[in-house]
Design an enzyme around this catalytic site. Sequence first.
Site, short mmCIF file in Angstrom:
data_model
loop_
_atom_site.label_atom_id
_atom_site.label_comp_id
_atom_site.label_asym_id
_atom_site.label_seq_id
_atom_site.Cartn_x
_atom_site.Cartn_y
_atom_site.Cartn_z
N GLU A 164 63.10 57.55 28.18
CA GLU A 164 63.81 56.81 27.13
C GLU A 164 64.82 55.84 27.76
O GLU A 164 65.56 56.21 28.68
CB GLU A 164 64.56 57.77 26.21
CG GLU A 164 63.66 58.74 25.48
CD GLU A 164 63.37 58.34 24.02
OE1 GLU A 164 64.22 57.66 23.40
OE2 GLU A 164 62.28 58.70 23.51
N LYS A 204 59.66 72.54 25.10
CA LYS A 204 58.28 72.35 25.55
C LYS A 204 57.80 73.64 26.22
O LYS A 204 58.54 74.22 27.02
CB LYS A 204 58.21 71.21 26.58
CG LYS A 204 58.64 69.87 26.00
CD LYS A 204 58.71 68.76 27.03
CE LYS A 204 59.18 67.48 26.35
NZ LYS A 204 59.42 66.38 27.30
N ALA A 251 82.87 46.47 47.26
CA ALA A 251 82.92 45.37 48.23
C ALA A 251 81.87 45.57 49.32
O ALA A 251 81.17 44.63 49.71
CB ALA A 251 84.32 45.26 48.83
N LYS A 273 67.34 65.60 23.40
CA LYS A 273 66.48 64.55 22.88
C LYS A 273 67.30 63.27 22.83
O LYS A 273 68.18 63.11 21.97
CB LYS A 273 65.94 64.92 21.51
CG LYS A 273 64.97 63.88 20.98
CD LYS A 273 64.29 64.32 19.71
CE LYS A 273 63.27 63.30 19.26
NZ LYS A 273 63.82 61.96 19.07
N CYS A 305 103.17 49.54 -3.01
CA CYS A 305 102.65 50.89 -2.87
C CYS A 305 101.97 51.30 -4.18
O CYS A 305 102.58 51.22 -5.24
CB CYS A 305 103.78 51.86 -2.54
SG CYS A 305 103.26 53.58 -2.60
N GLU A 340 65.34 70.46 26.84
CA GLU A 340 66.08 69.27 27.26
C GLU A 340 66.70 68.56 26.06
O GLU A 340 66.25 68.78 24.93
CB GLU A 340 65.14 68.31 28.02
CG GLU A 340 63.87 67.95 27.27
CD GLU A 340 62.70 67.56 28.19
OE1 GLU A 340 62.46 68.25 29.18
OE2 GLU A 340 62.03 66.56 27.86
O1 D41 Z 1 64.46 62.63 24.95
C1 D41 Z 1 63.52 62.30 24.25
N1 D41 Z 1 63.67 61.40 23.30
C2 D41 Z 1 62.14 62.88 24.45
C3 D41 Z 1 61.06 62.31 23.84
C4 D41 Z 1 61.95 64.04 25.25
N2 D41 Z 1 62.99 64.64 25.88
N3 D41 Z 1 60.71 64.55 25.40
C5 D41 Z 1 59.64 63.98 24.79
N4 D41 Z 1 58.43 64.55 24.98
C6 D41 Z 1 57.36 64.03 24.38
C7 D41 Z 1 56.05 64.68 24.59
C8 D41 Z 1 56.17 66.20 24.64
C9 D41 Z 1 55.11 64.32 23.46
C10 D41 Z 1 55.47 64.21 25.87
C11 D41 Z 1 59.78 62.83 23.98
C12 D41 Z 1 58.60 62.31 23.39
N5 D41 Z 1 57.41 62.93 23.61
C13 D41 Z 1 58.58 61.12 22.55
N6 D41 Z 1 59.46 60.15 22.52
C14 D41 Z 1 59.10 59.26 21.60
C15 D41 Z 1 57.95 59.65 21.05
C16 D41 Z 1 57.61 60.82 21.64
#
Ligand code: D41
Length: 675
Positions: free
Chosen positions: A176, A294, A37, A118, A412, A116
């Site tokens: 994303e 990474k 609110a 995906k 049945c 991390e």
């Molecule tokens: O969470 C994801 N889908 C994700 C996608 C992520 N955590 N890191 C990503 N890092 C990259 C790079 C290392 C190439 C920069 C990505 C993607 N690429 C990615 N998502 C779709 C195509 C590439």
Amino acid sequence: MNNGIEAIQQQLQKLRDLIDLHNYQYYVLDDPIISDAEYDQLFRELQQLEQRYPRLVVPESPTQRIGAAPLKDFSQVTHRTPMLSLSNAFEDAEVEAFDRRVREGLEVDCIEYAVEPKFDGLAVSLCYEQGVFITGATRGDGNTGEDITQNLRTIKAIPLRLPTENVPALLEVRGEVLMLKADFLKLNEQQHEKGEKEFANPRNAAAGSLRQLDPRITASRRLTFFAYGIGVTEGENIPTDKHSHIMTYLATLHFPVARECQVMMGVEALLSYYHEIGQLRERLPYDIDGVVYKVNSLRQQEELGFVSRAPRFAIAHKFPAQEAMTELLGIDVQVGRTGALTPVARLKPVFVGGVTVTNATLHNADEIKRKNIMIGDTVMVRRAGDVIPEVVSVVMAQRNVLAKPFVMPDHCPVCGARAVRLPGETIARCTGGLFCPAQQKRAILHFASRRAMDIEGLGGKLVEQLVDHALVRTPADLYKLELSALANLERMAEKSANNIVAAIEKSKHTTLARFIYALGIRNVGEATAKELARYFGSLDRLMDTDRERLQQVTDIGPTVAQSITDFFAEPHNREVIAQLRLSGVNWQKNVVEPVQLVQHSAINGKIFVLTGSLPNMTRDEAKEKIHAMGGKVTGSVSTKTDYVVAGADPGSKYDKAVKLGVVILDEEALLDLLQ
Ligand code: D41
């Protein structure tokens, strides 16, 4: 006059800052600090002020998220630097090979990685010029994508304006777009009610919502965003040393960043992270399809470079797919322990969720109709975690002209008794009861199961044989089994026959709670069985009780009470119990006398909920006292609750009680009432 405008400008700015902050609290941190609110009030204030001064409206104002007219087409945008793709690993060995290549490429013994989840969403790029969101695009083929700025603007987790003074001249954020699982379920419910197409999974729902030419439709869908990196930049303050520092930087700019991001050394740590996140997967609010590793040092990243379109410094470690397409060969109808008829899909074997699946549940006839599933269809099968695999949807584009509709049998399939579906129920049930061999088998299997009578070695195959050879019809027959009869069964070694006889003998000494649970009364699980044993203290008292008394027991309502009285009203069940006792099944007599029922008008039949800690008694003590006077204690507050007894730190039950206007008592007031 100029002064006046400046004051208005300042007021507008203050309101926008405030609203942006609360948006961030709500949509990014999931931790609102004002009520809806109050938020609405602020928003209206800003809207009214902007209406009076339309020339002071700026595109990055929180009021301007929606408003663009529908497009005819999305235009193409070329990414200023390509959006790379990620190479995939499925096996630990592939991750180990990745780590080896990285170490050898850099000539370093141990690598620091940023890790991390995906996200299973759609990759997008967001461009901020002088701190203002200007364009947003899909990843497309990595070089060119579609301009979906108008749609991205409607996503509340995406800032329209960066919350700092010291903004970079140019910042491209990559991440994303996705839909939370809960929002996906809600959306499908709405789609169903409107008779519109339901989405197969959150990813498809997010894609469908983002690909709308009319941004108002996108705005009506709850999408969110998570950042995973940056693209082109101009300006100071942007970290140039480590990926993890970039992520922290993005978080300070109020971009959503996964909580599960971590930094770790070496490949073993990566693999344990993978397994850890795998365990967590089902409980995360969003779908992920793996984790990403990474190399954390940006200098090392640069040194490693790329192979074709994918960086050598990163890899996605994917989970086994949870969905797969296969052919629906037929539909069997299974009979459960309580006679429930469940249609089960017979599938062409398919690898999904890490195992080969040949059967999947179709739940019930209504679901089959709702999903328009026919025999011979190509279907999407889902196996998530340890949940029973299910058929999610039909791949309509591949519908076979010979596909046949399924008809739920009205008898049945095992015993031929009539199957009935009571009004308001989705499940049809066999009326054959314990005369139905399928129900007999299920009942015996349940009786023998580990948490019930715990008869080791008495599994599905053996029970099948015992019932099919008419050696056993009821659980009581188990205790009359002779060694010779068992030993004569196919594939039964003498040793295992001996073991089973011994296990059956051993199971005679049990507890009342286990015995009640083993009976397989509908709606009586292990916890309820324990409560019943505690409350009644003896089987005879339980067998001769009535529905009113049963409802005095914690967590037992009218449905469960009805199931229990129905069960004991059946002469066949009483006969089986008598035989079991004659065979020597026994349990320690409960030393505690059962609670004496006292009629007391203020308490008797009333429903209590306890929350927080009371000053002078434990919750169990309070519960006993309430029970003794004929009151009932349940776990959650609803409109049926008569009293909430609240101690210190009461929590959400207290809030709910206030909301519903339920009488709230403290310990003293409870004691008064009990007097
Ligand atoms: O969470 C994801 N889908 C994700 C996608 C992520 N955590 N890191 C990503 N890092 C990259 C790079 C290392 C190439 C920069 C990505 C993607 N690429 C990615 N998502 C779709 C195509 C590439």
